[in-house]
Design an enzyme around this catalytic site. Structure first.
Site, PDB file in Angstrom:
ATOM      1  N   GLU A 173       1.019  -1.147   0.099  1.00 17.51           N
ATOM      2  CA  GLU A 173       0.040   0.111   0.003  1.00 17.51           C
ATOM      3  C   GLU A 173       0.913   1.209   0.031  1.00 17.51           C
ATOM      4  OE1 GLU A 173      -3.021  -0.266   3.254  1.00 17.51           O
ATOM      5  OE2 GLU A 173      -3.992  -1.350   2.017  1.00 17.51           O
ATOM      6  N   GLU A 361      -5.222  -8.311  -1.267  1.00 15.42           N
ATOM      7  CA  GLU A 361      -5.968  -8.055  -0.073  1.00 15.42           C
ATOM      8  C   GLU A 361      -7.397  -7.835  -0.487  1.00 15.42           C
ATOM      9  OE1 GLU A 361      -4.516  -5.479   2.992  1.00 15.42           O
ATOM     10  OE2 GLU A 361      -2.356  -5.927   2.618  1.00 15.42           O
TER      11      GLU A 361
HETATM   12  C1  BG6 Z   1      -4.412  -2.886   4.527  1.00 10.83           C
HETATM   13  C2  BG6 Z   1      -2.907  -3.408   5.018  1.00 10.83           C
HETATM   14  O1  BG6 Z   1      -4.333  -1.623   4.844  1.00 10.83           O
HETATM   15  O2  BG6 Z   1      -5.610  -3.485   5.369  1.00 10.83           O
HETATM   16  C3  BG6 Z   1      -3.208  -4.587   6.028  1.00 10.83           C
HETATM   17  O3  BG6 Z   1      -2.225  -3.669   4.073  1.00 10.83           O
HETATM   18  C4  BG6 Z   1      -4.242  -4.146   7.169  1.00 10.83           C
HETATM   19  O4  BG6 Z   1      -1.937  -4.533   6.773  1.00 10.83           O
HETATM   20  C5  BG6 Z   1      -5.660  -4.458   6.239  1.00 10.83           C
HETATM   21  O5  BG6 Z   1      -4.181  -5.259   8.025  1.00 10.83           O
HETATM   22  C6  BG6 Z   1      -6.839  -4.199   6.995  1.00 10.83           C
HETATM   23  O6  BG6 Z   1      -6.762  -3.111   7.732  1.00 10.83           O
HETATM   24  P1  BG6 Z   1      -6.876  -3.281   9.220  1.00 10.83           P
HETATM   25  O7  BG6 Z   1      -6.784  -1.892  10.022  1.00 10.83           O
HETATM   26  O8  BG6 Z   1      -8.324  -3.726   9.543  1.00 10.83           O
HETATM   27  O9  BG6 Z   1      -5.914  -4.129   9.818  1.00 10.83           O
END
Ligand code: BG6
Length: 462
Positions: A173, A361
């Site tokens: 990201e 993701e």
């Molecule tokens: C993304 C990241 O922003 O979202 C992860 O690459 C992160 O590291 C994921 O865990 C979800 O966000 P959060 O804050 O719910 O863990």
């Protein structure tokens, strides 16, 4: 015609070292910026009190339990697992000239374990962290020297794992650095646009340089970038809202443009002028940037609306300001659920770049409950993932080339933005709460069996 997923589609899941491994000071590991973000990326870093154990220090204890976890991923049929290497396991302070053998050996063992089950490692070089020493003493990515140190680290791991890892990502990201300055960039929170964009420039150059190193050292590997992608829909059909949506999408498309096309897009000239940003870009930097990535990857959790009307701005997301879409529901953390957004995004990126796309993701953070019979009925997570995968299939039918899908947090881990264990994403439940209490035992959730069927049927059961 119902187009299916390609036969070589890389089904799997994603985690990151600082959120899952724990063992924060084991086997010579140095402290990273993440180790100081004890409350998560949304909050300023804290000092570490002597003798205190913070939530990420143990996390899901993947460092010690990875054989059990990888066996579970294999049981689901994973073709790939995305994780990151902690730079501080390899170069504890970031500026040593010799790597830490114990850190290298850990990842050797981890990758061997994956390969035992034919799970391809998909490895992020930098996931929201860097050696704390570099942040404190060198000014993090604000200092051009960090490029060379990062290249040394990347070259070390490319050489070491060249026969084991064929899929790589540079910075997780990379655009989040515009909002979270300490973890990813090693800059103080609240840094000026000038400092942030100069540090981002150094990261972009470093990314391109390690892409080149990867191509040289592992010619049969593929290396991609990684951007947090968030479609912006105009809140109304007023032309000003449409222009605002375009402006906001360009904030993150900028990163794809540089990493996919090898140069800064022309729209940034005006943006920099408006922000009083004057970058130091050397002729060598411009040359380096020309080495572009092999594929484009992104995280996708939600979409947002854009409005030219300042009254409409409310904070509902984690790092970014979001405007609520009246047609969507949201997660318990206010993240708007928009499956069609992933189709829109895949088509937009494919049209713009014609480079293969990898969804690295996507997932739903939710509070899970263990029933009296021991089951965990996360049908809300199944619905979220199912609906998104249906839209991925639609995008493939639309013509987008999609390499794979790794849902976020394949096993429960510590959330990045708020350092909570209770914001769970996994197919596998980890018995640990926000205070660090629990046995760390693993339990299969209902979504475990569902995903197993998705992979076994190559998405035919969606
Ligand atoms: C993304 C990241 O922003 O979202 C992860 O690459 C992160 O590291 C994921 O865990 C979800 O966000 P959060 O804050 O719910 O863990």
């Amino acid at each position: 015609m119902k187009k299916t997923f390609p036969t070589d589609f890389l089904w799997g899941g994603a985690v990151a070292a600082n959120q899952v491994e724990g063992a924060f000071n084991v086997a010579g590991k140095g402290l990273s910026t993440s180790d100081y973000q004890t409350r998560g990326l949304l909050y300023p870093p804290t000092e570490r009190a002597a003798g205190e154990l913070y939530i990420k220090d143990v996390a899901s204890d993947f460092y010690h339990r990875y054989p059990e976890d990888i066996a579970l991923f294999a049981e689901m049929g994973f073709k790939t697992l995305r994780t990151s290497i902690a730079w501080t396991r390899i170069y504890p302070n970031g500026d040593e000239t010799t790597p830490n053998e114990a850190g290298l050996a850990f990842y050797d063992a981890l990758f061997d374990e994956m390969l035992k089950y034919n799970i391809q490692p998909l490895i992020t070089l930098s996931h929201y962290e860097m050696p704390y020493h570099l942040a404190k003493n060198l000014g993090g990515w604000g200092n051009r020297q960090t490029i060379t140190l990062f290249e040394r680290y990347a070259t070390t791991v490319f050489e070491r794992y060249q026969h084991k890892v064929k899929w790589w990502l540079t910075f997780n990201e990379i655009n989040a650095a515009l909002f979270a300055h300490f973890g990813p960039l090693g800059l103080p929170e609240g840094s000026s646009p000038q400092d942030v964009y100069q540090a981002v420039h150094h990261q972009l150059v470093a990314s391109a340089r390690v892409v080149k190193a990867c191509h040289r050292i592992i010619p049969d590997a593929k290396i991609g970038n990684m951007v947090a992608a968030m479609p912006q829909y105009p809140l109304t059909c007023h032309p000003d809202d449409v222009l605002e949506a375009q402006r906001k999408e360009r904030e993150w498309l900028f990163f794809f443009d540089v990493q996919a096309r090898g140069e800064y897009p022309s729209f940034m000239v005006r943006h920099f002028e408006q922000q009083n940003v004057l970058l130091e870009i050397t002729p060598q930097d411009r040359e380096d940037l020309r080495e572009t990535v092999d594929f484009l990857s992104f995280s996708y959790y939600m979409s947002s609306c854009a409005s030219a009307d300042p009254e409409q701005h409310k904070v509902t997301g984690n790092i970014l300001n979001l405007i609520t879409n009246p047609h969507l529901t949201a997660s318990e953390w206010g993240w708007q659920i928009d499956p069609a957004g992933i189709r829109y995004l895949l088509n937009m990126l494919w049209d713009r770049y014609q480079k293969p796309l990898f969804i690295v993701e996507n997932g739903l953070g939710a509070k899970d409950r263990i029933e009296e019979d021991g089951s965990i009925r996360d049908d809300y997570r199944i619905a979220y993932l199912n609906d998104h995968l249906v839209q991925v299939r639609e995008a493939i039918a639309d013509g987008a080339q999609v390499l794979g899908y790794t849902s976020w947090g394949a096993i429960d881990l510590v959330s990045a933005s708020t350092a909570e264990m209770s914001k769970r994403y996994g197919y596998i439940y980890v018995d640990r709460d926000d205070r660090g209490q629990g046995t760390l035992q693993r339990h299969r959730k209902q979504s475990f069996g569902w995903y197993q069927q998705v992979i076994a049927s190559a998405g035919a059961n969606l």
